[in-house]
Motif scaffolding. Structure first.
Motif, short mmCIF file in Angstrom:
data_model
loop_
_atom_site.label_atom_id
_atom_site.label_comp_id
_atom_site.label_asym_id
_atom_site.label_seq_id
_atom_site.Cartn_x
_atom_site.Cartn_y
_atom_site.Cartn_z
N ARG A 1 17.07 11.24 -3.09
CA ARG A 1 18.27 12.00 -3.42
C ARG A 1 18.22 12.53 -4.85
O ARG A 1 19.17 13.14 -5.33
N ASP A 20 21.29 20.50 2.64
CA ASP A 20 21.51 19.12 2.22
C ASP A 20 21.26 18.94 0.73
O ASP A 20 21.84 18.05 0.11
N THR A 26 25.98 17.04 -2.39
CA THR A 26 26.71 16.20 -3.35
C THR A 26 27.57 17.02 -4.28
O THR A 26 28.77 16.75 -4.44
N GLU A 72 23.22 16.98 7.06
CA GLU A 72 24.15 16.21 6.22
C GLU A 72 25.29 17.09 5.71
O GLU A 72 26.47 16.70 5.78
N CYS A 130 27.67 18.05 8.53
CA CYS A 130 28.54 16.94 8.91
C CYS A 130 29.74 16.87 7.97
O CYS A 130 30.89 16.70 8.41
N ARG A 131 29.49 16.97 6.67
CA ARG A 131 30.58 16.96 5.70
C ARG A 131 31.52 18.14 5.93
O ARG A 131 32.75 18.00 5.88
N CYS A 191 25.74 12.93 12.87
CA CYS A 191 26.44 12.40 11.70
C CYS A 191 26.60 10.89 11.73
O CYS A 191 26.50 10.21 10.70
N TYR A 200 22.40 11.37 7.23
CA TYR A 200 22.45 11.09 5.80
C TYR A 200 21.05 10.81 5.26
O TYR A 200 20.28 10.04 5.86
N LYS A 241 16.90 7.61 7.18
CA LYS A 241 18.08 8.35 7.61
C LYS A 241 19.16 7.37 8.04
O LYS A 241 18.87 6.32 8.63
N VAL A 244 26.46 9.34 8.03
CA VAL A 244 27.25 9.96 6.96
C VAL A 244 28.59 9.24 6.90
O VAL A 244 29.28 9.10 7.93
N ARG A 245 28.98 8.80 5.73
CA ARG A 245 30.23 8.06 5.58
C ARG A 245 31.20 8.80 4.67
O ARG A 245 30.81 9.47 3.72
N ARG A 246 32.46 8.65 4.98
CA ARG A 246 33.53 9.18 4.14
C ARG A 246 33.71 8.26 2.93
O ARG A 246 33.19 7.14 2.91
#
Length: 435
Positions: free
Chosen positions: A179, A350, A354, A372, A375-376, A404, A409, A416, A419-421
């Motif tokens: 990342r 992706d 961020t 990713e 999904c967001r 997702c 993620y 991989k 994906v979390r909130r």
């Protein structure tokens, strides 16, 4: 390139280095105090097509955050910030690929002492493949004949494009934060080691002229690779940037490309009018003669390095926090309070998820089917995500659900995951609906 005096330091001496919350369904009174005031708010062009009501959402954010509602912006009141990725966000297609293609077609890549020395993660297999394809007859530091040597051009472009050799072997191996960087992105400015910034800028300018003149849909061949042969500035993004600047925003470009290349495209009236001070990309350290080296400036707690901290995924947040908001050390990698975050973020992949997600006013995503970020965007947890098809040659609908809940993620170790909130809940799989 910004801070030329810093970049020109030798490696031994190199330095180690809003706003009120507002959702889209905000009260109408926040846009302006009167019809008269609203009439003077910089307006996005109604002649340019946006998907759905994206233009209206963007206009509302501009009115709420800009000088329409804050007439003292820049005169005692801090300007809001908008930040955009570059490739496939402001322009159609990849300017790095265009520049590398032009350089390979015109024999501008210099033979390194060893290919392995160009990247700390390069494998023995890639070193052997590049050495075999490009040979050892050309003296070190002299141009390789890539315009006629198809094998050499092929091998270089394959390593850059897919991180593999033409035979399919991994070109990079080892440990890196997935990342914070990706080796084949970091390798691009390293590939131009030995050139001056001005030389690289001239290659980017010539490549730019070529791909802007080519018709939409044109392709070109690099070795045996067929890649897009044209590029275009998106009129909608040019207009958005123009309107944001008129409304008092500070507008930045944050790219995972080489900074001199990005500066050539972003600046001037024929670009989008974003100067060097507002362009952030991979910053090479220069040697005493002003030539690009394989070393880069660092971010946060990462000092001068070989590519460990480029503007990539979380790295884009770091560079924004450091360069725009003055956040230093480890804290630059972390999400900041609302007063130290951008109002608008725009991206397409992706690599942008961020910093686009950090925006407090609007998250603009051009749909390129990247899991990713999509999904967001489709989860739209804060009601401020705007999805738009690419303005030129948009993709067809992704027939599959974005994974997702399981594997969209990009984990720090390269795996991989879901994906979390922010509250830890998992984003459910999402259907592609804007295309």
């Amino acid at each position: 390139m910004r801070n030329r005096n810093i970049l020109a330091l030798t490696l031994a001496a190199a330095a180690t280095l809003a706003a009120v919350p507002a959702a889209f369904p905000a009260a109408a009174a926040t846009a302006a105090n009167s019809r008269t005031a609203a009439a003077h708010c910089p307006q996005l062009s109604k002649k340019l097509s946006w998907y759905g009501d994206n233009r209206a959402h963007l206009q509302r954010m501009i009115d709420e955050r800009g000088r329409c509602s804050h007439p003292r912006l820049g005169h005692g009141e801090k300007r809001p910030v908008a930040a955009f990725d570059w490739d496939n966000t402001v322009v159609k297609n990849d300017i790095t690929d265009a520049t590398i293609a032009w350089a390979l077609h015109h024999d501008k890549i210099l033979r390194p002492r060893s290919w392995k020395s160009t990247s700390k993660w390069m494998t023995d297999a890639a070193d052997r493949a590049l050495t075999k394809a490009c040979g050892t007859k050309v003296p070190v530091g002299r141009p390789l004949p890539t315009s006629t040597d198809t094998a050499c051009a092929d091998e270089i472009f394959e390593v850059r494009e897919d991180g593999r050799t033409m035979s399919g072997a991994a070109a990079f191996a080892g440990t890196w934060d997935h990342r914070h960087t990706v080796p084949q992105y970091a390798w691009v400015p390293q590939l131009f080691a030995g050139h001056t910034v001005r030389e690289l800028e001239s290659y980017a300018a010539k490549a730019r002229k070529q791909v802007l003149a080519a018709p939409v849909g044109a392709t070109q061949t690099v070795g045996t690779h067929e890649i897009p042969g044209y590029a275009r500035y998106y009129p909608q993004q040019r207009d958005l940037i123009r309107t944001l600047k008129k409304a008092g925003f500070d507008v930045y470009i944050v790219s995972a490309g080489s900074e001199p290349v990005t500066e050539v495209w972003a600046g001037g009236k024929d670009g989008v009018g974003i100067d060097r001070e507002h362009t952030v990309a991979i910053r090479s350290v220069l040697d005493r003669k002003g030539r690009i080296t394989t070393w880069n400036q660092g971010c946060g707690d990462v000092p001068v390095n070989k590519g460990e901290a480029i503007p990539y995924i979380d790295g884009k947040r770091c560079w924004i926090n450091q360069e725009i908001y003055g956040v230093k050390g480890k804290q630059a990698w972390h999400k900041q309070d609302r007063a130290h975050r951008i109002a608008l973020g725009g991206g397409d992949a992706d690599t942008d998820v961020t910093f686009v997600g950090d925006a407090t006013g609007a998250h603009l995503v051009l749909n390129r089917n990247k899991s990713e970020v999509m999904c967001r965007a489709y989860d739209d947890a804060d009601g401020r995500w705007l999805v738009n098809p690419m303005f030129i040659e948009p993709l067809k609908q992704n027939p599959d659900l974005y994974p997702c809940s399981t594997s969209a993620y990009n984990e720090h170790d390269g795996d991989k995951g879901p994906v979390r909130r922010p509250d830890g809940s998992v984003v459910p799989d999402q259907r592609d609906s804007v295309y």
